[in-house]
Design a protein around this motif. Structure first.
Motif, PDB file in Angstrom:
ATOM      1  N   PRO A   1      13.405  -1.891  -2.255  1.00  0.00           N
ATOM      2  CA  PRO A   1      14.706  -1.815  -1.517  1.00  0.00           C
ATOM      3  C   PRO A   1      13.590  -1.110  -0.249  1.00  0.00           C
ATOM      4  O   PRO A   1      14.657  -1.135   1.074  1.00  0.00           O
ATOM      5  CB  PRO A   1      14.660  -0.798  -1.490  1.00  0.00           C
ATOM      6  N   VAL A   2      14.086   0.156  -0.202  1.00  0.00           N
ATOM      7  CA  VAL A   2      12.855   0.045   1.203  1.00  0.00           C
ATOM      8  C   VAL A   2      11.924  -0.037   2.027  1.00  0.00           C
ATOM      9  O   VAL A   2      12.330  -0.458   3.343  1.00  0.00           O
ATOM     10  CB  VAL A   2      11.690   2.035   0.776  1.00  0.00           C
ATOM     11  N   MET A   3      10.678  -1.563   1.325  1.00  0.00           N
ATOM     12  CA  MET A   3      10.423  -1.976   2.713  1.00  0.00           C
ATOM     13  C   MET A   3      10.772  -2.918   3.265  1.00  0.00           C
ATOM     14  O   MET A   3      10.761  -3.149   4.190  1.00  0.00           O
ATOM     15  CB  MET A   3       9.310  -2.362   1.332  1.00  0.00           C
ATOM     16  N   ILE A   4      11.762  -3.598   2.270  1.00  0.00           N
ATOM     17  CA  ILE A   4      12.419  -4.594   2.850  1.00  0.00           C
ATOM     18  C   ILE A   4      13.619  -4.211   3.512  1.00  0.00           C
ATOM     19  O   ILE A   4      13.773  -4.987   4.493  1.00  0.00           O
ATOM     20  CB  ILE A   4      12.956  -5.659   1.605  1.00  0.00           C
ATOM     21  N   GLY A   5      13.906  -3.129   3.368  1.00  0.00           N
ATOM     22  CA  GLY A   5      15.000  -2.697   4.481  1.00  0.00           C
ATOM     23  C   GLY A   5      14.080  -2.041   6.121  1.00  0.00           C
ATOM     24  O   GLY A   5      15.339  -2.645   6.156  1.00  0.00           O
ATOM     25  N   LEU A   6      13.175  -1.561   5.477  1.00  0.00           N
ATOM     26  CA  LEU A   6      12.685  -0.880   7.005  1.00  0.00           C
ATOM     27  C   LEU A   6      12.208  -2.155   7.624  1.00  0.00           C
ATOM     28  O   LEU A   6      12.867  -2.378   8.798  1.00  0.00           O
ATOM     29  CB  LEU A   6      12.076  -0.221   6.154  1.00  0.00           C
TER      30      LEU A   6
ATOM     31  N   TRP B   1       2.978  -2.136   4.177  1.00  0.00           N
ATOM     32  CA  TRP B   1       3.445  -3.601   4.501  1.00  0.00           C
ATOM     33  C   TRP B   1       4.404  -4.201   5.044  1.00  0.00           C
ATOM     34  O   TRP B   1       5.698  -5.158   5.805  1.00  0.00           O
ATOM     35  CB  TRP B   1       3.702  -3.735   2.894  1.00  0.00           C
ATOM     36  N   THR B   2       4.748  -2.577   5.393  1.00  0.00           N
ATOM     37  CA  THR B   2       6.811  -2.469   6.901  1.00  0.00           C
ATOM     38  C   THR B   2       5.603  -3.860   7.750  1.00  0.00           C
ATOM     39  O   THR B   2       6.635  -4.825   8.466  1.00  0.00           O
ATOM     40  CB  THR B   2       7.331  -1.659   6.910  1.00  0.00           C
ATOM     41  N   GLY B   3       5.345  -3.683   8.462  1.00  0.00           N
ATOM     42  CA  GLY B   3       4.813  -4.340   9.615  1.00  0.00           C
ATOM     43  C   GLY B   3       4.627  -5.568   9.396  1.00  0.00           C
ATOM     44  O   GLY B   3       5.132  -6.778   9.796  1.00  0.00           O
ATOM     45  N   TYR B   4       3.774  -6.447   8.398  1.00  0.00           N
ATOM     46  CA  TYR B   4       3.953  -7.221   8.572  1.00  0.00           C
ATOM     47  C   TYR B   4       4.665  -8.441   7.788  1.00  0.00           C
ATOM     48  O   TYR B   4       5.087  -9.319   8.084  1.00  0.00           O
ATOM     49  CB  TYR B   4       2.737  -7.323   6.971  1.00  0.00           C
ATOM     50  N   ASN B   5       6.215  -7.650   6.672  1.00  0.00           N
ATOM     51  CA  ASN B   5       7.264  -8.117   6.686  1.00  0.00           C
ATOM     52  C   ASN B   5       8.031  -8.644   7.587  1.00  0.00           C
ATOM     53  O   ASN B   5       8.983  -8.990   7.711  1.00  0.00           O
ATOM     54  CB  ASN B   5       7.528  -7.974   5.024  1.00  0.00           C
ATOM     55  N   MET B   6       7.939  -7.208   8.599  1.00  0.00           N
ATOM     56  CA  MET B   6       8.844  -7.192   9.703  1.00  0.00           C
ATOM     57  C   MET B   6       8.624  -8.348  10.692  1.00  0.00           C
ATOM     58  O   MET B   6       9.841  -9.520  11.098  1.00  0.00           O
ATOM     59  CB  MET B   6       8.807  -6.063  10.430  1.00  0.00           C
ATOM     60  N   ILE B   7       7.381  -8.819  10.833  1.00  0.00           N
ATOM     61  CA  ILE B   7       7.211 -10.022  11.972  1.00  0.00           C
ATOM     62  C   ILE B   7       7.334 -11.683  11.330  1.00  0.00           C
ATOM     63  O   ILE B   7       7.872 -11.961  11.485  1.00  0.00           O
ATOM     64  CB  ILE B   7       5.284 -10.299  11.817  1.00  0.00           C
ATOM     65  N   ILE B   8       7.298 -11.489   9.768  1.00  0.00           N
ATOM     66  CA  ILE B   8       7.989 -12.331   9.084  1.00  0.00           C
ATOM     67  C   ILE B   8       9.631 -12.556   9.627  1.00  0.00           C
ATOM     68  O   ILE B   8       9.770 -14.130  10.017  1.00  0.00           O
ATOM     69  CB  ILE B   8       7.594 -12.399   7.137  1.00  0.00           C
ATOM     70  N   PHE B   9      10.120 -11.560   9.066  1.00  0.00           N
ATOM     71  CA  PHE B   9      11.594 -11.436   8.785  1.00  0.00           C
ATOM     72  C   PHE B   9      11.546 -12.089  10.805  1.00  0.00           C
ATOM     73  O   PHE B   9      12.787 -12.366  11.414  1.00  0.00           O
ATOM     74  CB  PHE B   9      12.383 -10.519   9.450  1.00  0.00           C
ATOM     75  N   PHE B  10      10.860 -11.598  11.275  1.00  0.00           N
ATOM     76  CA  PHE B  10      11.408 -11.836  12.603  1.00  0.00           C
ATOM     77  C   PHE B  10      11.215 -12.553  13.615  1.00  0.00           C
ATOM     78  O   PHE B  10      12.222 -13.498  14.252  1.00  0.00           O
ATOM     79  CB  PHE B  10      10.591 -10.887  13.945  1.00  0.00           C
TER      80      PHE B  10
END
Length: 310
Positions: free
Chosen positions: A97-102, A179-188
């Motif tokens: 939840p924390v990582m996906i939320g961020l 991993w927050t930045g990596y998954n942020m790229i996917i969401f972006f």
């Protein structure tokens, strides 16, 4: 006879023309996949069926004895191995939840029309993922250690803050940082595929930024969120590097804290390769089963939504 030979030659030529080039191009990948994936998995399954025994009260020559599913029963019957899965479950409940939320919040902010310097912030947030896990764990071990950590000195104001006394949040913090930045790229990237006309229609209807984000953007990238959650859970099952590095400084992290650490300890500290292989195979089966269930549930929901839209 000649006509049959000619027809066969033509069929062979057509097959080569249609499938020859793809077969040649995919052959290196298949060879690497078999050598790097299938062969090690097969060897692990083979090792899991045997155990090493010594005759003469333990002083005789060691021999491999076929035990069938005995190593699997030993692994599943060991409370330490089962406790490792409980640790992974707690880790996922806190970390995902924390990582996906961020990641979602940052991706939505960067997708906003008011965002500036998007490329800079994407690169800056992605950089922690480029740091190898071992280096990241060593850096955070230094930052967690009282007496030498500038972070603890700044936050504590003379008082001692014991991050290492709570290993689970400490490990989660490292994973979030990585991993927050990596998954942020996917969401972006997924947000960039949202039709602009839909967003413009929402703007015309008077929807604000928050309403657009929660009612339009997030529902339209739900497939990406599900994919990230699935891969994160599978990655969590393989948790090893960060707690292994922190183990020397955090007394709460034992040698069997996660299933991977249990297999490592069995293999390289107790020389019980059959037990290590069995525990690894069970871990792989758990990851495969979880992946199948999540994919199946996601597909069923997608089919229900498609039928409802019709």
């Amino acid at each position: 006879m000649t006509s049959r030979t000619t027809d066969s030659s033509r069929a062979t030529g057509r097959w080569r023309g249609r499938y020859g080039a793809p077969a040649v191009l995919i052959a290196p990948f298949l060879a690497l996949f078999v050598a790097a994936m299938l062969v090690p998995v097969g060897y692990a399954v083979y090792l899991s069926l045997f155990t090493e025994r010594r005759s003469g009260l333990g002083f005789g020559e060691a021999e491999d004895v076929f035990t069938g599913l005995g190593n699997y029963a030993r692994a599943l019957g060991d409370p330490a191995y089962r406790a490792g899965f409980l640790t992974i479950a707690q880790y996922c409940m806190l970390y995902i939840p924390v990582m996906i939320g961020l990641s979602l919040v940052v991706a939505l902010l960067l997708d906003s029309v008011y965002a500036r310097a998007k490329r800079f912030f994407q690169l800056a947030l992605f950089l922690p993922h480029a740091v190898p896990g071992i280096i990241a764990a060593l850096v955070w071990t230094y930052l967690y250690t009282p007496g030498i950590s500038p972070v603890i000195d700044a936050l504590g104001g003379g008082a001692q803050i014991d991050f290492l006394g709570h290993p689970l949040p400490s490990v989660v913090n490292i994973a979030v940082w990585e991993w927050t930045g990596y998954n942020m790229i996917i969401f972006f990237a997924a947000l960039q595929a949202v039709p602009r006309e839909v967003l413009e229609a929402a703007l015309v209807d008077g929807a604000g930024a928050l309403r657009t984000a929660f009612s339009i953007k997030i529902p339209l990238i739900k497939a990406s969120v599900t994919m990230v959650a699935l891969f994160t859970v599978i990655g969590a099952l393989q948790l090893f590097t960060e707690p292994m590095i922190l183990r020397g400084a955090a007394p709460g992290i034992t040698t069997t804290w996660t299933p991977n650490m249990y297999a490592f300890t069995a293999a390289f500290e107790h020389n019980d390769y059959g037990l290590a292989a069995a525990s690894s195979v069970l871990l792989a089966l758990a990851a495969a089963l979880l992946s199948f269930l999540v994919t199946r549930i996601g597909r069923a929901r997608s089919e229900r939504r498609t039928e409802a839209a019709r």
